[in-house]
Write a protein that holds these residues in place. Sequence first.
Motif, PDB file in Angstrom:
ATOM      1  N   ARG A  42     -25.367  39.791 -27.306  1.00 42.00           N
ATOM      2  CA  ARG A  42     -26.365  38.721 -27.131  1.00 42.00           C
ATOM      3  C   ARG A  42     -26.896  38.692 -25.698  1.00 42.00           C
ATOM      4  NH1 ARG A  42     -22.812  35.960 -30.307  1.00 42.00           N
ATOM      5  NH2 ARG A  42     -21.888  34.892 -28.523  1.00 42.00           N
ATOM      6  N   ASP A  46     -30.776  39.323 -24.535  1.00 43.04           N
ATOM      7  CA  ASP A  46     -31.505  38.305 -23.783  1.00 43.04           C
ATOM      8  C   ASP A  46     -32.036  38.879 -22.474  1.00 43.04           C
ATOM      9  OD1 ASP A  46     -32.443  35.590 -23.261  1.00 43.04           O
ATOM     10  OD2 ASP A  46     -30.864  35.543 -21.727  1.00 43.04           O
ATOM     11  N   ARG A  47     -31.206  39.671 -21.786  1.00 39.63           N
ATOM     12  CA  ARG A  47     -31.610  40.254 -20.504  1.00 39.63           C
ATOM     13  C   ARG A  47     -32.809  41.187 -20.705  1.00 39.63           C
ATOM     14  NH1 ARG A  47     -27.442  41.319 -15.976  1.00 39.63           N
ATOM     15  NH2 ARG A  47     -27.851  39.084 -15.941  1.00 39.63           N
ATOM     16  N   GLU A  49     -34.982  41.169 -23.148  1.00 38.43           N
ATOM     17  CA  GLU A  49     -36.146  40.385 -23.576  1.00 38.43           C
ATOM     18  C   GLU A  49     -36.818  39.724 -22.377  1.00 38.43           C
ATOM     19  OE1 GLU A  49     -38.451  37.019 -24.373  1.00 38.43           O
ATOM     20  OE2 GLU A  49     -36.366  36.696 -23.796  1.00 38.43           O
ATOM     21  N   ARG A  50     -36.023  39.208 -21.440  1.00 40.00           N
ATOM     22  CA  ARG A  50     -36.565  38.535 -20.251  1.00 40.00           C
ATOM     23  C   ARG A  50     -37.366  39.488 -19.367  1.00 40.00           C
ATOM     24  NH1 ARG A  50     -32.339  35.387 -16.734  1.00 40.00           N
ATOM     25  NH2 ARG A  50     -30.915  36.784 -17.749  1.00 40.00           N
TER      26      ARG A  50
END
Length: 180
Positions: A42, A46-47, A49-50
């Motif tokens: 996860r 997230d990293r 995607e950012r």
Amino acid sequence: MRSARLVRSFQCVVLPAMLQSAEYARHVFGSAPDPTPEGVGRAVADRVERQSLLYEPGRESVFVLTESVLRTWPGSPALMLAQLDRLVAVESLSTVRLGVIPWQQAVPVMPRHGFTLCDSEAVVIETFRGERVLDDPAEVAAYEDTFRRFEEAAIFGSDVRELLLQVMKDFRDLDGSATR
């Protein structure tokens, strides 16, 4: 950080989160205390995607690293070759400035830890267990001054590309010796 128009990051140990490849990030999160496969997965997703923020018009990102960051590596030389290739590509973006303080250059301030400035509003410090956000104006101003000093010591543009290519050569040499 998502709303910041100007992100400035200094790192002296690990690559900035916004520049990490998925595999590099997997090693970063996997080395934290008590990692779980689901949590690491996860966090990596997230990293990555950012990182789309790097491509948004109207945003500016400035990264300053010590050369030791480029030479401190998890995993394999092949992982670092892919990571360094990503740095070369990101460095060419019009929204990004990537600087490196070469090991031959004295640092203007002894680095204690990495940090990321979000506009002039907050400083983010990544720890093993998450992030600490400082928003006291005096603290933010002190980090801005420190960042400016590191930025003035760094090389940019064609000089940094040349350094990245040299570090890639060094990792290719390591990778070749590992397969002999």
